[in-house]
Design a protein around this motif. Structure first.
Motif, PDB file in Angstrom:
ATOM      1  N   LYS A  27      39.101 -20.657 -17.250  1.00 44.20           N
ATOM      2  CA  LYS A  27      37.979 -19.712 -17.391  1.00 44.20           C
ATOM      3  C   LYS A  27      38.244 -18.798 -18.589  1.00 44.20           C
ATOM      4  O   LYS A  27      39.390 -18.369 -18.808  1.00 44.20           O
ATOM      5  CB  LYS A  27      37.810 -18.898 -16.116  1.00 44.20           C
ATOM      6  CG  LYS A  27      38.990 -17.986 -15.828  1.00 44.20           C
ATOM      7  CD  LYS A  27      38.801 -17.249 -14.503  1.00 44.20           C
ATOM      8  CE  LYS A  27      39.955 -16.302 -14.267  1.00 44.20           C
ATOM      9  NZ  LYS A  27      40.129 -15.932 -12.863  1.00 44.20           N
ATOM     10  N   VAL A  72      37.092 -23.346  -8.542  1.00 47.88           N
ATOM     11  CA  VAL A  72      37.893 -22.380  -7.781  1.00 47.88           C
ATOM     12  C   VAL A  72      37.148 -21.076  -7.497  1.00 47.88           C
ATOM     13  O   VAL A  72      37.687 -20.202  -6.813  1.00 47.88           O
ATOM     14  CB  VAL A  72      39.248 -22.085  -8.481  1.00 47.88           C
ATOM     15  CG1 VAL A  72      40.056 -23.371  -8.647  1.00 47.88           C
ATOM     16  CG2 VAL A  72      39.059 -21.384  -9.825  1.00 47.88           C
ATOM     17  N   MET A 189      49.032 -17.831  -8.248  1.00 43.89           N
ATOM     18  CA  MET A 189      48.467 -17.687  -9.585  1.00 43.89           C
ATOM     19  C   MET A 189      49.583 -17.189 -10.504  1.00 43.89           C
ATOM     20  O   MET A 189      50.743 -17.154 -10.110  1.00 43.89           O
ATOM     21  CB  MET A 189      47.267 -16.721  -9.542  1.00 43.89           C
ATOM     22  CG  MET A 189      46.289 -17.166  -8.478  1.00 43.89           C
ATOM     23  SD  MET A 189      44.837 -16.171  -8.048  1.00 43.89           S
ATOM     24  CE  MET A 189      44.516 -15.094  -9.395  1.00 43.89           C
ATOM     25  N   THR A 190      49.248 -16.810 -11.717  1.00 49.48           N
ATOM     26  CA  THR A 190      50.281 -16.444 -12.695  1.00 49.48           C
ATOM     27  C   THR A 190      51.287 -15.428 -12.138  1.00 49.48           C
ATOM     28  O   THR A 190      52.485 -15.575 -12.333  1.00 49.48           O
ATOM     29  CB  THR A 190      49.627 -15.891 -13.983  1.00 49.48           C
ATOM     30  OG1 THR A 190      48.948 -16.983 -14.630  1.00 49.48           O
ATOM     31  CG2 THR A 190      50.659 -15.304 -14.945  1.00 49.48           C
ATOM     32  N   ARG A 205      47.225 -22.428  -8.989  1.00 48.46           N
ATOM     33  CA  ARG A 205      46.109 -22.282  -9.939  1.00 48.46           C
ATOM     34  C   ARG A 205      46.521 -21.274 -10.993  1.00 48.46           C
ATOM     35  O   ARG A 205      46.565 -20.081 -10.735  1.00 48.46           O
ATOM     36  CB  ARG A 205      44.860 -21.781  -9.200  1.00 48.46           C
ATOM     37  CG  ARG A 205      44.490 -22.569  -7.938  1.00 48.46           C
ATOM     38  CD  ARG A 205      43.260 -21.951  -7.285  1.00 48.46           C
ATOM     39  NE  ARG A 205      43.403 -20.508  -7.088  1.00 48.46           N
ATOM     40  CZ  ARG A 205      43.852 -19.945  -5.976  1.00 48.46           C
ATOM     41  NH1 ARG A 205      44.181 -20.667  -4.924  1.00 48.46           N
ATOM     42  NH2 ARG A 205      43.965 -18.634  -5.906  1.00 48.46           N
ATOM     43  N   ILE A 206      46.833 -21.755 -12.189  1.00 44.19           N
ATOM     44  CA  ILE A 206      47.469 -20.878 -13.160  1.00 44.19           C
ATOM     45  C   ILE A 206      46.681 -20.801 -14.463  1.00 44.19           C
ATOM     46  O   ILE A 206      46.408 -21.828 -15.091  1.00 44.19           O
ATOM     47  CB  ILE A 206      48.917 -21.341 -13.397  1.00 44.19           C
ATOM     48  CG1 ILE A 206      49.630 -21.284 -12.042  1.00 44.19           C
ATOM     49  CG2 ILE A 206      49.596 -20.481 -14.464  1.00 44.19           C
ATOM     50  CD1 ILE A 206      51.109 -21.394 -12.090  1.00 44.19           C
ATOM     51  N   GLY A 207      46.278 -19.587 -14.802  1.00 42.29           N
ATOM     52  CA  GLY A 207      45.525 -19.346 -16.029  1.00 42.29           C
ATOM     53  C   GLY A 207      46.392 -18.765 -17.119  1.00 42.29           C
ATOM     54  O   GLY A 207      46.811 -19.448 -18.053  1.00 42.29           O
ATOM     55  N   ARG A 208      46.702 -17.486 -16.980  1.00 34.85           N
ATOM     56  CA  ARG A 208      47.335 -16.747 -18.083  1.00 34.85           C
ATOM     57  C   ARG A 208      48.701 -17.287 -18.486  1.00 34.85           C
ATOM     58  O   ARG A 208      49.057 -17.252 -19.665  1.00 34.85           O
ATOM     59  CB  ARG A 208      47.444 -15.258 -17.726  1.00 34.85           C
ATOM     60  CG  ARG A 208      46.077 -14.545 -17.753  1.00 34.85           C
ATOM     61  CD  ARG A 208      46.145 -13.196 -17.070  1.00 34.85           C
ATOM     62  NE  ARG A 208      46.514 -13.342 -15.678  1.00 34.85           N
ATOM     63  CZ  ARG A 208      47.420 -12.583 -15.050  1.00 34.85           C
ATOM     64  NH1 ARG A 208      48.028 -11.605 -15.681  1.00 34.85           N
ATOM     65  NH2 ARG A 208      47.694 -12.810 -13.787  1.00 34.85           N
ATOM     66  N   ARG A 214      43.447 -13.433 -21.054  1.00 26.01           N
ATOM     67  CA  ARG A 214      42.027 -13.674 -21.334  1.00 26.01           C
ATOM     68  C   ARG A 214      41.446 -12.476 -22.065  1.00 26.01           C
ATOM     69  O   ARG A 214      41.778 -11.343 -21.757  1.00 26.01           O
ATOM     70  CB  ARG A 214      41.251 -13.859 -20.028  1.00 26.01           C
ATOM     71  CG  ARG A 214      41.473 -15.178 -19.339  1.00 26.01           C
ATOM     72  CD  ARG A 214      40.698 -15.248 -18.045  1.00 26.01           C
ATOM     73  NE  ARG A 214      41.316 -14.445 -16.993  1.00 26.01           N
ATOM     74  CZ  ARG A 214      42.280 -14.889 -16.191  1.00 26.01           C
ATOM     75  NH1 ARG A 214      42.765 -16.104 -16.330  1.00 26.01           N
ATOM     76  NH2 ARG A 214      42.787 -14.117 -15.266  1.00 26.01           N
TER      77      ARG A 214
HETATM   78  C1  LIG Z   1      41.406 -16.720 -12.685  1.00 30.57           C
HETATM   79  C2  LIG Z   1      41.791 -17.410 -11.444  1.00 30.57           C
HETATM   80  C3  LIG Z   1      43.063 -17.985 -11.307  1.00 30.57           C
HETATM   81  C4  LIG Z   1      44.148 -17.904 -12.361  1.00 30.57           C
HETATM   82  O1  LIG Z   1      44.541 -16.597 -12.559  1.00 30.57           O
HETATM   83  P1  LIG Z   1      45.804 -16.212 -13.510  1.00 30.57           P
HETATM   84  O2  LIG Z   1      46.212 -14.900 -12.984  1.00 30.57           O
HETATM   85  O3  LIG Z   1      45.267 -16.209 -14.891  1.00 30.57           O
HETATM   86  O4  LIG Z   1      46.830 -17.271 -13.310  1.00 30.57           O
HETATM   87  C5  LIG Z   1      43.349 -18.637 -10.118  1.00 30.57           C
HETATM   88  N1  LIG Z   1      42.440 -18.734  -9.130  1.00 30.57           N
HETATM   89  C6  LIG Z   1      41.207 -18.218  -9.224  1.00 30.57           C
HETATM   90  C7  LIG Z   1      40.255 -18.362  -8.090  1.00 30.57           C
HETATM   91  C8  LIG Z   1      40.832 -17.527 -10.391  1.00 30.57           C
HETATM   92  O5  LIG Z   1      39.610 -16.987 -10.485  1.00 30.57           O
END
Ligand SMILES: *Cc1c(COP(=O)(O)O)cnc(C)c1O
Length: 216
Positions: A27, A72, A189-190, A205-208, A214
């Motif tokens: 995202k 997600v 998550m992160t 579920r890993i973004g940052r 972001r």
């Molecule tokens: C944004 C998001 C993540 C990832 O978050 P980070 O802190 O960037 O790893 C995981 N799950 C959901 C539902 C999110 O919206």
């Protein structure tokens, strides 16, 4: 390195890294960043908004093998059809009417996770523990859904140890549901994935930690 941190958390818990699927949450990232992640051996991509995924997908259509796409974020009923075209698995089934609608619109059984608001935060979607106990069996009986497990987003915390009980609670809920093929725990998550893995997460579920911070 992220993969090494995942492997180390698995080792601490006496688990195999094969038990944990890494979903890169893209995202807020452009399609080019997703293409780069896919070139670097990421196989699972997650988005929280249907519309945003729809906008990026055309630019990624030629990539082979194509990744598995995970939704997600909260799914509105008017976007169910589009979501079914775009995503392979939906982590965010948070009501019985939504589950029913997905089952009605789907052409084949769709893998889903039931989202649980473990900490009861007003700002978050998801079933309460009690609601989950009431509806899980009904949802699991819908013809075109496959309930593969549970998902949660833990509260923000300055120290990930603070949310360990949230992950432990999700594990217990899955255990007490006792539904066939309902094994997955999408948690971590992160900021908290290592604790989540120690508590039995099968999908992080890993973004940052993959894409960087972001732009907000
Ligand atoms: C944004 C998001 C993540 C990832 O978050 P980070 O802190 O960037 O790893 C995981 N799950 C959901 C539902 C999110 O919206």
């Amino acid at each position: 390195m992220l993969r090494q941190r995942i492997a180390a958390a698995c080792q601490r818990a006496g688990r195999s890294p094969d038990e944990v699927t890494l979903v890169a949450i893209s995202k807020g990232q452009p399609a080019a960043a997703i293409a780069e992640a896919l070139a670097a051996s990421i196989r699972h991509i997650g988005e929280n908004r249907v519309q945003e995924a729809a906008a990026k997908r055309p630019a990624l259509a030629d990539i082979w093998p194509s990744p598995t796409w995970h939704l997600v974020g909260h799914l509105q009923s008017n976007k169910v059809k589009l979501a079914l075209d775009l995503f392979d698995i939906i982590h965010s089934v948070d009501s019985l009417p939504l589950a029913d609608l997905i089952s009605k619109r789907a052409q084949r059984p769709v893998p889903v996770l039931l989202e649980v608001n473990v900490a009861g935060e007003a700002s978050k979607f998801g079933f309460s523990a009690q609601e989950l106990a009431e509806v899980a069996t009904m949802i699991a009986r819908l013809p075109n859904l496959k309930v593969r497990g549970l998902m949660t987003v833990a509260p923000l915390a300055s120290d990930p140890e603070q949310v360990r009980p949230v992950f432990r609670r999700l594990w217990e809920m899955r255990d007490s549901l006792d539904l066939p093929d309902c094994h997955d725990l999408s948690m971590g998550m992160t900021d908290d994935f290592e604790v989540a893995i120690e508590e039995g997460s099968t999908i992080v579920r890993i973004g940052r930690a993959i894409f960087g911070e972001r732009a907000t």
